[in-house]
Design an enzyme around this catalytic site. Structure first.
Site, PDB file in Angstrom:
ATOM      1  N   HIS A  35      -3.311   9.105  41.236  1.00 25.28           N
ATOM      2  CA  HIS A  35      -3.122   7.923  40.390  1.00 25.28           C
ATOM      3  C   HIS A  35      -1.683   7.859  39.872  1.00 25.28           C
ATOM      4  CE1 HIS A  35      -4.602   4.877  37.424  1.00 25.28           C
ATOM      5  NE2 HIS A  35      -3.538   5.317  36.771  1.00 25.28           N
ATOM      6  N   GLU A  36      -1.182   8.979  39.351  1.00 29.08           N
ATOM      7  CA  GLU A  36       0.186   9.005  38.825  1.00 29.08           C
ATOM      8  C   GLU A  36       1.213   8.851  39.947  1.00 29.08           C
ATOM      9  OE1 GLU A  36       0.350   8.476  35.784  1.00 29.08           O
ATOM     10  OE2 GLU A  36      -1.722   9.046  35.373  1.00 29.08           O
ATOM     11  N   CYS A  92      -6.652   3.567  33.325  1.00 28.48           N
ATOM     12  CA  CYS A  92      -5.191   3.669  33.296  1.00 28.48           C
ATOM     13  C   CYS A  92      -4.674   3.328  31.906  1.00 28.48           C
ATOM     14  CB  CYS A  92      -4.595   2.714  34.336  1.00 28.48           C
ATOM     15  SG  CYS A  92      -2.799   2.807  34.462  1.00 28.48           S
ATOM     16  N   HIS A 150       1.758   5.280  40.750  1.00 32.24           N
ATOM     17  CA  HIS A 150       2.661   4.592  39.822  1.00 32.24           C
ATOM     18  C   HIS A 150       4.111   4.732  40.276  1.00 32.24           C
ATOM     19  CE1 HIS A 150       0.009   3.093  36.785  1.00 32.24           C
ATOM     20  NE2 HIS A 150      -0.471   4.288  36.472  1.00 32.24           N
TER      21      HIS A 150
END
Length: 173
Positions: free
Chosen positions: A133-134, A91, A137
């Site tokens: 993953h994004e 990350c 966030h």
């Protein structure tokens, strides 16, 4: 056009779940800023909140081999595959830290482009992992919460050891 500093995972801003794109958001400019910041940081994906911009948007390589990028505004994951895979994941908000994360092999995302056009698109493999993953966030989650405390501590020790080693090499040069 601007390159932003990347906010660390320890910043409280990274724990906020984003609700959507604001009316005042200049989508085209945000897409440019996401692209330039991701490229400058040598990343595979980047969420707007990692730049301190509280808009529900991220950029990613949609085809890494062809170096094609995609910016998703107001994304929503519609479907996750049952097949799960463990892969290394890093990350930009925590440089040098690599963790083996278990995620679905494929997903289907609905998102808007910079013009507001809605699209549904499937992703597999690396591109699926980047999108998830994004997406995390924007949900106020980070990949460090997806592993045990012991695995996280071991990964942090590995990273710190590598940093010390690289600093010693730099000192010798």
């Amino acid at each position: 056009m601007a390159v932003f500093n990347i906010i660390g995972n320890d910043n409280p801003i990274m724990e906020v779940s984003l609700s959507g794109i604001s009316e005042k958001c200049d989508r085209k400019q945000l897409a440019i800023d996401l692209d330039e910041t991701m490229e400058n940081s040598h990343g595979l994906g980047l969420s707007a909140n990692q730049m301190g911009i509280m808009e529900r948007a991220f950029i990613m390589f949609s085809d890494f081999k062809k170096r094609e990028k995609l910016v998703c505004f107001n994304p929503e994951i519609l479907q996750y595959s049952e097949e799960q895979v463990f892969e290394d994941e890093g990350c930009l908000s925590n440089p040098g830290l690599w963790l083996k994360i278990k995620r679905p092999e494929s997903i289907v995302i609905k998102y808007e482009d910079a013009d507001g056009k809605v699209t549904e698109r499937p992703f597999r493999g690396l591109e699926s992992r980047i999108a998830q993953h994004e997406y995390d966030h924007m949900e106020g989650k980070n990949f460090m919460n997806l592993v045990s405390k012991l695995r996280l501590q071991m990964a942090i020790k590995r990273r710190d050891k590598q940093l010390k080693k690289s600093n010693r090499i730099k000192d010798l040069a």
